[in-house]
Design an enzyme around this catalytic site. Structure first.
Site, PDB file in Angstrom:
ATOM      1  N   HIS A 155      36.774  37.736  43.704  1.00 11.08           N
ATOM      2  CA  HIS A 155      35.315  37.848  43.736  1.00 11.08           C
ATOM      3  C   HIS A 155      34.706  36.967  44.824  1.00 11.08           C
ATOM      4  CE1 HIS A 155      35.676  40.273  40.196  1.00 11.08           C
ATOM      5  NE2 HIS A 155      36.066  39.269  39.431  1.00 11.08           N
ATOM      6  N   ASP A 168      39.776  45.727  39.384  1.00 15.85           N
ATOM      7  CA  ASP A 168      39.357  44.771  38.361  1.00 15.85           C
ATOM      8  C   ASP A 168      39.186  45.417  36.991  1.00 15.85           C
ATOM      9  OD1 ASP A 168      38.498  42.500  37.074  1.00 15.85           O
ATOM     10  OD2 ASP A 168      36.657  42.270  38.200  1.00 15.85           O
TER      11      ASP A 168
END
Length: 439
Positions: A266, A317
């Protein structure tokens, strides 16, 4: 040895016609553009190397479409994720992961980095085989035909020293030493099995592992691939500053965990100093744009990280979408939204992030390119679908026009693992297992 004539393929950073590839022992032994062989097997379409999904939580696939029913926040989404985590056992985990990895394969993904922290029984006690849940993921990848780097994840705290609670208790080994002992056993078992599986290491986040334990982590990790969620939420940064008076990136740097083998997942809310630290260390930055926008995380500074020295990779993810073509173009399109300017990333750079650099970040330096000596992974795209028709049949088609549904065939390690028409059966498998999980 088997010879294939690729109608049009991305090799050496450009698209070439009539590429003859010879495959033996699961690797490319010859790659020749502009060839006209008499007996090679024709492969029609636009061909790219296999894609690497550098950040996966397989069990999150059961959340797709369900967490959208109320507005909520990242934290209410997390509660729903904990609900799924509490329901799984080794059998249902295997079934869900296998179906999820098959969906990935059908989207052109030949290698997955599984960020694995669902270790123990729901009450936190170990299974008779302490790595039973990890083994379920390994077997799932084998059955789907994809390579896996199992990123076994350390999780000791619900937040900056607080004890794990609820579903979190099954994540925790209780100490760094217990974690390393368990993972070492997993590595020893992998060493006796398939060359398509590797073990890496991960720390869930700086909030989940006390700073006092990070030196021990750094000493054990060595040159293994090491992944960690970093600065996904502003609240995490604020809490880290309150607890340690430094940002999460600085905390990792202070404990020697910013390395060329590190992947920061991220990396959304970073200071200028954070970017300089990360870039100077030459780490990977694993961006997951479809999840980051789904959760309202924000837009990370992808180009600034790259220009500072970091290497971009991509993951799906939470699997709100499994489509690395969408992840590729989202990096550029998100930068356009954030800066109100176009032209931050070229298609070639983004395709490299999804192939060569993605594989390298998972410990597979010998994959991600159609080149002699590399693993024979091929993704065959339809260049005349309603999405791709008329777009030029080059890397711009791949990144800015194609979607997972345009994948027609997939080869991994010299073996065709997806054929045109497999999607319907994969969908039925997903529907069945997710239905069983939710009851």
């Amino acid at each position: 040895m088997t010879s294939y004539l690729l109608e049009r393929a991305w090799i050496g950073g450009a698209v070439s016609d009539d590429v003859l590839v010879e495959v033996e022992g699961g690797r490319f032994t010859s790659v020749t553009p502009d060839a006209d062989p008499p007996r090679a097997i024709p492969v029609r379409g636009l061909v790219v190397p296999g894609l690497a999904n550098t950040h996966s939580h397989a069990f999150h696939r059961a959340l797709r479409g369900r967490t959208q029913r109320e507005r909520g926040t990242f934290w209410t989404w997390r509660d729903q994720m904990y609900d799924v985590a509490a329901r799984l056992d080794p059998d249902t985990y295997l079934a869900l992961a296998r179906a999820t990895y098959r969906e990935m394969a059908a989207a052109g993904i030949t290698c997955v980095g599984e960020f694995h922290y669902l270790h123990h029984q729901p009450d936190g006690t170990r299974y008779p085989d302490a790595n039973e849940m990890g083994q379920a993921l390994v077997h799932a990848a084998r059955e789907a035909g994809v390579r896996i780097t199992l990123l076994d994840t350390l999780y000791l705290s619900s937040g900056f020293g607080a004890a794990p609670e609820g579903a979190q208790v099954r994540y925790s080994d209780g100490s760094v030493e217990a974690w390393t002992d368990r993972v070492s056993g997993l590595e020893a078992r992998f060493a006796r099995t398939s060359p398509t599986e590797r073990v890496g290491a991960a720390v869930h986040s700086v909030r989940a592992v006390p700073a006092a334990d990070l030196d021990a982590v750094a000493a054990w990790v060595g040159d293994r691939p090491f992944h960690v969620h970093l600065s996904e939420q502003v609240a995490e940064n604020d809490a880290c500053l309150e607890a340690y008076d430094v940002t999460p990136a600085r905390l990792l740097a202070d404990h020697d965990l910013l390395r060329p083998t590190t992947s920061l997942v991220h990396a959304t809310h970073l200071t200028d100093d954070d970017i300089a630290l990360i870039g100077g260390a030459g780490t990977y930055a694993s961006f997951c744009p479809t999840t980051e926008r789904d959760l309202g995380d924000g837009i990370g500074p992808s180009r600034r990280l790259h220009d500072a020295g970091a290497r971009l990779t991509l993951g799906s993810d939470s699997h709100a979408v499994i489509d690395l073509f969408e992840e590729m173009r989202a990096v550029e399109l998100d930068e356009r939204l954030a800066t109100q300017q176009r032209g931050h990333w070229t298609a070639g750079e983004l395709l490299a992030a999804a192939t060569t650099d993605g594989h390298a970040s998972l410990g597979w330096d010998d994959a991600g390119a159609i080149a002699v000596g590399r693993r024979a992974d091929l993704v065959v795209l339809d260049p005349v679908s309603p999405r791709t028709a008329g777009t030029g049949r080059d890397e711009n088609t791949v990144v800015f026009a194609a979607a997972a549904e345009d994948v027609r065939r997939v080869m991994a390690g010299g073996r065709w693992i997806v054929e045109d028409g497999d999607r319907a059966e994969i969908g039925r498998e997903l529907d069945d297992v997710i239905g069983r999980i939710w009851g």
